[in-house]
Design a protein around this motif. Structure first.
Motif, PDB file in Angstrom:
ATOM      1  N   VAL A  72      12.306 -43.224 -17.720  1.00  9.38           N
ATOM      2  CA  VAL A  72      13.436 -43.688 -18.526  1.00  9.38           C
ATOM      3  C   VAL A  72      14.173 -42.483 -19.087  1.00  9.38           C
ATOM      4  CG1 VAL A  72      14.110 -45.035 -20.560  1.00  9.38           C
ATOM      5  CG2 VAL A  72      12.181 -45.780 -19.144  1.00  9.38           C
ATOM      6  N   ARG A  73      15.500 -42.522 -19.025  1.00 10.23           N
ATOM      7  CA  ARG A  73      16.306 -41.446 -19.598  1.00 10.23           C
ATOM      8  C   ARG A  73      17.396 -42.065 -20.479  1.00 10.23           C
ATOM      9  NH1 ARG A  73      16.743 -36.960 -14.665  1.00 10.23           N
ATOM     10  NH2 ARG A  73      14.475 -36.716 -14.455  1.00 10.23           N
ATOM     11  N   ILE A  74      17.506 -41.524 -21.690  1.00 13.42           N
ATOM     12  CA  ILE A  74      18.406 -42.108 -22.685  1.00 13.42           C
ATOM     13  C   ILE A  74      19.223 -41.011 -23.356  1.00 13.42           C
ATOM     14  CG2 ILE A  74      18.513 -43.370 -24.881  1.00 13.42           C
ATOM     15  CD1 ILE A  74      15.980 -44.836 -24.052  1.00 13.42           C
ATOM     16  N   LEU A  75      20.519 -41.256 -23.472  1.00 11.92           N
ATOM     17  CA  LEU A  75      21.427 -40.378 -24.208  1.00 11.92           C
ATOM     18  C   LEU A  75      21.737 -41.041 -25.543  1.00 11.92           C
ATOM     19  CD1 LEU A  75      23.432 -37.942 -24.381  1.00 11.92           C
ATOM     20  CD2 LEU A  75      25.148 -39.481 -23.389  1.00 11.92           C
ATOM     21  N   THR A  76      21.466 -40.336 -26.638  1.00 14.86           N
ATOM     22  CA  THR A  76      21.734 -40.860 -27.974  1.00 14.86           C
ATOM     23  C   THR A  76      22.661 -39.902 -28.713  1.00 14.86           C
ATOM     24  OG1 THR A  76      19.536 -41.867 -28.055  1.00 14.86           O
ATOM     25  CG2 THR A  76      20.719 -41.646 -30.138  1.00 14.86           C
ATOM     26  N   ILE A  77      23.704 -40.442 -29.312  1.00 18.41           N
ATOM     27  CA  ILE A  77      24.653 -39.654 -30.097  1.00 18.41           C
ATOM     28  C   ILE A  77      24.586 -40.161 -31.530  1.00 18.41           C
ATOM     29  CG2 ILE A  77      27.049 -38.903 -30.320  1.00 18.41           C
ATOM     30  CD1 ILE A  77      27.371 -39.910 -27.349  1.00 18.41           C
ATOM     31  N   LEU A  78      24.251 -39.271 -32.459  1.00 15.48           N
ATOM     32  CA  LEU A  78      24.153 -39.596 -33.880  1.00 15.48           C
ATOM     33  C   LEU A  78      25.192 -38.790 -34.644  1.00 15.48           C
ATOM     34  CD1 LEU A  78      20.277 -39.340 -34.103  1.00 15.48           C
ATOM     35  CD2 LEU A  78      21.540 -41.437 -34.545  1.00 15.48           C
ATOM     36  N   TYR A  79      25.879 -39.419 -35.585  1.00 16.52           N
ATOM     37  CA  TYR A  79      26.883 -38.680 -36.360  1.00 16.52           C
ATOM     38  C   TYR A  79      27.119 -39.350 -37.706  1.00 16.52           C
ATOM     39  CZ  TYR A  79      29.834 -42.242 -34.079  1.00 16.52           C
ATOM     40  OH  TYR A  79      30.355 -43.421 -33.603  1.00 16.52           O
ATOM     41  N   ASP A  80      27.365 -38.512 -38.707  1.00 12.09           N
ATOM     42  CA  ASP A  80      27.654 -39.027 -40.037  1.00 12.09           C
ATOM     43  C   ASP A  80      28.932 -39.852 -40.006  1.00 12.09           C
ATOM     44  OD1 ASP A  80      25.462 -37.627 -40.808  1.00 12.09           O
ATOM     45  OD2 ASP A  80      26.469 -36.342 -42.262  1.00 12.09           O
ATOM     46  N   GLN A  81      28.981 -40.864 -40.842  1.00 12.55           N
ATOM     47  CA  GLN A  81      30.155 -41.730 -40.857  1.00 12.55           C
ATOM     48  C   GLN A  81      31.422 -40.969 -41.240  1.00 12.55           C
ATOM     49  OE1 GLN A  81      29.401 -45.745 -42.583  1.00 12.55           O
ATOM     50  NE2 GLN A  81      27.296 -45.025 -42.866  1.00 12.55           N
ATOM     51  N   THR A  83      24.936 -32.897 -38.954  1.00 15.91           N
ATOM     52  CA  THR A  83      25.776 -34.087 -39.133  1.00 15.91           C
ATOM     53  C   THR A  83      26.094 -34.754 -37.800  1.00 15.91           C
ATOM     54  OG1 THR A  83      27.748 -32.681 -39.111  1.00 15.91           O
ATOM     55  CG2 THR A  83      26.830 -33.254 -41.257  1.00 15.91           C
ATOM     56  N   VAL A  84      26.107 -33.974 -36.711  1.00 14.18           N
ATOM     57  CA  VAL A  84      26.340 -34.513 -35.373  1.00 14.18           C
ATOM     58  C   VAL A  84      25.185 -34.066 -34.480  1.00 14.18           C
ATOM     59  CG1 VAL A  84      27.904 -34.680 -33.411  1.00 14.18           C
ATOM     60  CG2 VAL A  84      28.834 -34.341 -35.713  1.00 14.18           C
ATOM     61  N   GLN A  85      24.579 -35.007 -33.768  1.00 13.16           N
ATOM     62  CA  GLN A  85      23.461 -34.693 -32.886  1.00 13.16           C
ATOM     63  C   GLN A  85      23.616 -35.433 -31.560  1.00 13.16           C
ATOM     64  OE1 GLN A  85      19.643 -35.354 -34.862  1.00 13.16           O
ATOM     65  NE2 GLN A  85      20.631 -35.071 -36.857  1.00 13.16           N
ATOM     66  N   VAL A  86      23.328 -34.730 -30.473  1.00 14.73           N
ATOM     67  CA  VAL A  86      23.323 -35.324 -29.136  1.00 14.73           C
ATOM     68  C   VAL A  86      21.920 -35.110 -28.573  1.00 14.73           C
ATOM     69  CG1 VAL A  86      24.330 -35.304 -26.830  1.00 14.73           C
ATOM     70  CG2 VAL A  86      25.766 -34.803 -28.826  1.00 14.73           C
ATOM     71  N   VAL A  87      21.258 -36.198 -28.215  1.00 18.55           N
ATOM     72  CA  VAL A  87      19.855 -36.113 -27.812  1.00 18.55           C
ATOM     73  C   VAL A  87      19.663 -36.752 -26.436  1.00 18.55           C
ATOM     74  CG1 VAL A  87      17.470 -36.627 -28.438  1.00 18.55           C
ATOM     75  CG2 VAL A  87      19.183 -36.282 -30.237  1.00 18.55           C
ATOM     76  N   LEU A  88      19.069 -36.001 -25.525  1.00 22.45           N
ATOM     77  CA  LEU A  88      18.675 -36.518 -24.218  1.00 22.45           C
ATOM     78  C   LEU A  88      17.163 -36.642 -24.210  1.00 22.45           C
ATOM     79  CD1 LEU A  88      19.098 -37.224 -21.193  1.00 22.45           C
ATOM     80  CD2 LEU A  88      18.928 -34.763 -20.727  1.00 22.45           C
ATOM     81  N   THR A  89      16.650 -37.854 -24.005  1.00 17.12           N
ATOM     82  CA  THR A  89      15.203 -38.055 -23.991  1.00 17.12           C
ATOM     83  C   THR A  89      14.771 -38.644 -22.660  1.00 17.12           C
ATOM     84  OG1 THR A  89      15.461 -40.250 -24.993  1.00 17.12           O
ATOM     85  CG2 THR A  89      15.042 -38.414 -26.470  1.00 17.12           C
ATOM     86  N   ARG A  90      13.542 -38.372 -22.287  1.00 15.15           N
ATOM     87  CA  ARG A  90      12.956 -38.933 -21.073  1.00 15.15           C
ATOM     88  C   ARG A  90      11.504 -39.297 -21.355  1.00 15.15           C
ATOM     89  NH1 ARG A  90      10.806 -34.018 -17.966  1.00 15.15           N
ATOM     90  NH2 ARG A  90      10.816 -35.361 -16.120  1.00 15.15           N
ATOM     91  N   ARG A  91      11.073 -40.390 -20.772  1.00 22.41           N
ATOM     92  CA  ARG A  91       9.697 -40.832 -20.973  1.00 22.41           C
ATOM     93  C   ARG A  91       9.265 -41.712 -19.806  1.00 22.41           C
ATOM     94  NH1 ARG A  91      12.320 -44.474 -24.840  1.00 22.41           N
ATOM     95  NH2 ARG A  91      12.026 -46.663 -24.196  1.00 22.41           N
ATOM     96  N   LYS A  92       7.973 -41.908 -19.684  1.00 23.10           N
ATOM     97  CA  LYS A  92       7.418 -42.787 -18.668  1.00 23.10           C
ATOM     98  C   LYS A  92       7.243 -44.188 -19.245  1.00 23.10           C
ATOM     99  CE  LYS A  92       6.860 -39.725 -15.366  1.00 23.10           C
ATOM    100  NZ  LYS A  92       7.591 -39.833 -14.091  1.00 23.10           N
TER     101      LYS A  92
END
Length: 401
Positions: A224-233, A161-170
């Motif tokens: 590129v580095r991106i922090l994404t936070i996903l969570y149920d309403q 229900t709650v996710q924290v994602v760190l991604t990196r890409r060229k």
């Protein structure tokens, strides 16, 4: 007789000198001028001066505490800025105090205690991603499960229900404006209701499927580095107060940090097997690790609901799936099992596996997972009308060779 003129001469010179000293200067016709004077006072110390006089550690702590009470939304770097001073004034205003921009000892103590309680409630911890060297704050009580790979890291709650994602890409010649436009479109169906684009970072938030999302990204060179936070309403009252603190604590390129192996390609492809009429799919765990979104070709997004680390498997589910009609396998296999091929599976974009390759891979994957015995006992799946047997899946005329 000769000494008297000398004495008289000395007396005359002295008299002349005395008369010259006592004669006031002639001021006839002269007017006195009035001169305005300005008192010299020491320059007043500004709130920024006061903050700059603090130790670096104290400035970092102050910015972090202000973020936890929802007043500061800048990067937590310890650098003094107008945003930081404004946050202090807003906090003082909220507490009914005088907006000086400088906290007195009592105000600072109350702020620190409030932030500490909120951090304890969610298990706040500052961590360093071993792969990229990025630093970020994680609410470990909300997202205790962690996985990582060359593409970044993911923290999630047991139910997802709650996710924290760190991604990196060229990315070739990235700009924050270009990156923001890309993230608005990926994954498909993402609805953005808030956008901030600065030269050095960008922020997006809105809805992604049934979840709310918050995203902060930046770049350095071609990475590129991106922090994404996903969570149920349903969890927004718990998560949203933490989102600002997580965004502010995100330091994607710390000074001196050593980057790990290069990031994986942006899109991964894999093969899965639909093993339930409710849209449950058995897939490769490595393929789904580190993915912000998983999309099943022809059906839409799916969530990872379970995993088997020992065997490298993941269980996905397409919620609200339609049109997944069971495919009866030759040799008497019961309904409810079929295979699904992702475009480019196993051989890169644009190339499909042959049927023989798919069958061989699927059979091995299914057997490693536990075969029909595990399928029949799996509580996550709708039970078949009749038990499935391994012999029915290994028949010579079966698609699984």
């Amino acid at each position: 007789m000769r000494s008297m003129p000398v004495a008289t001469l000395i007396w005359l010179v002295s008299a002349v000198c005395a008369q010259a000293q006592m004669t006031p200067p002639t001021t006839a016709g002269a007017k006195l001028k009035t001169v305005a004077t300005v008192p010299i006072r020491p320059a007043l110390q500004t709130p920024a001066d006061t903050a700059n006089a603090m130790a670096q550690a104290e400035r970092l702590a102050l910015q972090s505490d202000l973020a936890w009470v929802g007043e500061y939304n800048g990067a937590i770097t310890g650098e003094v800025s107008e945003r930081m001073v404004a946050a202090i004034k807003e906090y003082q205003k909220a507490k009914g105090g005088k907006q000086t921009g400088v906290l007195n000892p009592q105000e600072r103590s109350v702020l620190a205690e409030t932030a500490r309680r909120r951090q304890e409630n969610v298990g706040w911890k500052t961590v360093t991603d071993p792969t990229s060297g990025a630093r970020l704050g994680i609410p470990t009580k909300l997202v205790p499960q962690q996985t990582s790979d060359a593409n970044g890291a993911r923290w999630s709650s047991p139910s997802g229900t709650v996710q924290v994602v760190l991604t990196r890409r060229k990315e070739a010649n990235p700009t924050t404006a270009k990156l923001a436009d890309q993230e608005k479109k990926e994954p498909p169906g993402r609805a953005v209701d808030y956008t901030v684009v600065k030269p050095d970072f960008f922020v997006l938030s809105g809805l992604q499927g049934l979840k709310k999302f918050y995203l902060r990204g930046t770049f350095k060179g071609d990475e590129v580095r991106i922090l994404t936070i996903l969570y149920d309403q349903a969890t927004e009252n718990t998560v949203e107060p933490v989102v600002i603190a997580m965004s502010s604590a995100f330091n994607p390129f710390p000074t001196g940090a050593q980057a790990g192996p290069p990031p994986r390609k942006t899109v991964e492809y894999g093969t899965g097997i639909v093993i339930g009429e409710d849209g449950t799919i058995l897939a490769d765990r490595d393929v789904t690790d580190g993915c912000i979104a998983t999309t099943i070709a022809g059906f839409g997004p799916a969530d990872r609901v379970a995993e088997d680390k020992d065997h490298g498997l993941a269980l996905l589910r397409i919620y609200g799936a339609r049109g997944l009609k069971p495919l009866a396998l030759a040799g008497g296999a019961e309904e409810g099992i079929r295979f699904l091929v992702f475009p480019g599976s196993g051989h890169g974009p644009g190339k499909l596996r042959t049927l023989k390759e798919i069958n061989r891979s699927a059979a091995k994957l299914y057997k490693t997972w536990g075969g029909s015995n595990r399928l029949n006992a799996c509580e996550l799946l709708s039970p078949p009308s009749q038990p499935v047997t391994d012999s029915s899946l290994s028949n010579g005329s079966s698609p699984w060779q």
